[in-house]
Design an enzyme around this catalytic site. Sequence first.
Site, mmCIF file in Angstrom:
data_model
loop_
_atom_site.group_PDB
_atom_site.id
_atom_site.type_symbol
_atom_site.label_atom_id
_atom_site.label_comp_id
_atom_site.label_asym_id
_atom_site.label_seq_id
_atom_site.Cartn_x
_atom_site.Cartn_y
_atom_site.Cartn_z
ATOM 1 C CG ASP A 134 41.115 -15.707 63.649
ATOM 2 O OD1 ASP A 134 41.625 -16.360 62.729
ATOM 3 O OD2 ASP A 134 41.734 -14.839 64.309
ATOM 4 C CG ASP A 164 45.126 -23.252 64.487
ATOM 5 O OD1 ASP A 164 45.847 -24.201 64.135
ATOM 6 O OD2 ASP A 164 45.567 -22.209 65.009
ATOM 7 C CD GLU A 211 47.881 -21.854 61.821
ATOM 8 O OE1 GLU A 211 46.936 -21.053 61.975
ATOM 9 O OE2 GLU A 211 48.863 -21.891 62.573
ATOM 10 C CG HIS A 239 48.989 -14.701 65.802
ATOM 11 N ND1 HIS A 239 49.076 -16.065 65.934
ATOM 12 C CD2 HIS A 239 48.140 -14.475 64.770
ATOM 13 C CE1 HIS A 239 48.299 -16.639 65.025
ATOM 14 N NE2 HIS A 239 47.726 -15.702 64.305
ATOM 15 N N GLY A 240 50.534 -10.476 66.688
ATOM 16 C CA GLY A 240 50.800 -9.379 67.619
ATOM 17 C C GLY A 240 51.654 -8.289 66.993
ATOM 18 C CG HIS A 243 46.613 -16.654 60.383
ATOM 19 N ND1 HIS A 243 45.694 -16.690 61.403
ATOM 20 C CD2 HIS A 243 46.051 -17.307 59.338
ATOM 21 C CE1 HIS A 243 44.627 -17.358 61.000
ATOM 22 N NE2 HIS A 243 44.825 -17.745 59.751
ATOM 23 N N GLY A 244 48.810 -13.154 61.256
ATOM 24 C CA GLY A 244 49.806 -12.271 61.866
ATOM 25 C C GLY A 244 50.132 -11.095 60.961
ATOM 26 C CG ASN A 247 43.682 -13.807 59.220
ATOM 27 O OD1 ASN A 247 43.065 -13.772 58.167
ATOM 28 N ND2 ASN A 247 43.552 -14.784 60.099
HETATM 29 O O1 G3H Z 1 44.125 -14.734 63.362
HETATM 30 C C1 G3H Z 1 44.341 -13.532 63.489
HETATM 31 C C2 G3H Z 1 45.479 -12.894 62.859
HETATM 32 O O2 G3H Z 1 46.405 -13.794 62.426
HETATM 33 C C3 G3H Z 1 45.905 -11.580 63.395
HETATM 34 O O3 G3H Z 1 47.257 -11.413 63.681
HETATM 35 O O4 G3H Z 1 47.191 -9.743 65.513
HETATM 36 O O5 G3H Z 1 49.227 -10.046 64.157
HETATM 37 O O6 G3H Z 1 47.236 -9.002 63.154
HETATM 38 P P1 G3H Z 1 47.752 -9.978 64.156
HETATM 39 ZN ZN ZN Z 2 45.971 -15.899 63.267
#
Ligand code: G3H
Ligand code: ZN
Length: 254
Positions: A82, A104, A134, A183-184, A213-214, A235
Amino acid sequence: MALVTTTEMFKKAYEGGYAIGAFNVNNMEIVQGITEACAENKAPVILQVSAGARKYANHTYLVKLVEAALIENDIPIALHLDHGADFEICKSCIDGGFTSVMIDASSESFEDNIKITKEVIKVAHPLGVSVEAELGTIGDIKEDSGNREIGSKEIIFTKPEDAKKFVEETGCDTLAIAIGTAHGIYPKDFVPHLEQELLTEIKNTVSIPLVLHGGSANPDSEIAEAVKRGVNKINISSDIKDAFYQQLRKTLGN
Ligand code: G3H
Ligand code: ZN
């Protein structure tokens, strides 16, 4: 069952209009939890490893944990890097048995992103390893003493015309796009807004699986809509870690 590449998984998901769950792993309990849940649902899964997880748990330990999960669960599992930040980490994971990598280079210029992505593809594809790239910038969340706030990373939305050119020039297998997620775990009472129309526009310009992502802490309805509009990989990392740490605290407190 041996580790699989993501090629067959994505072919089915693309044609069937559904998404594969891609979950970040960094310890035994998380590998167990994810793969047992996927086996119960007979769902293929992508287990992904960040540079941080690789540093924390060690490449070999993570590969062996995933191999154990393959013995215990009769489902297709792909092992993916990742957010690989450069060629070297991608090459190291390809040589170390991963079946998919993400390069990335989205913080580089458009031209350099293309150049670096192509370099990774050149070594990955002959070995059957899939490559995710990405374009655009996913947001981030800052956590300070338990208070969460939107981070400093400005979301740069992916432009459909750039996506088209990028995919044509690189030949990447999947593309991570920025449509409003971060992310987060979002701050309390913050409701993320996903640009679903933009997603449709991007989907209409490229013919490869798109990656969101995120994925953590977004309303299920937004995720479902994104899948309906063409996302084939979701993700999730923070939601899993959050669940793990909350349960750990509870258990240790007893
Ligand atoms: O690459 C990892 C993901 O994009 C995870 O994002 O922590 O918001 O689930 P997240
Ligand atoms: Zn990510």
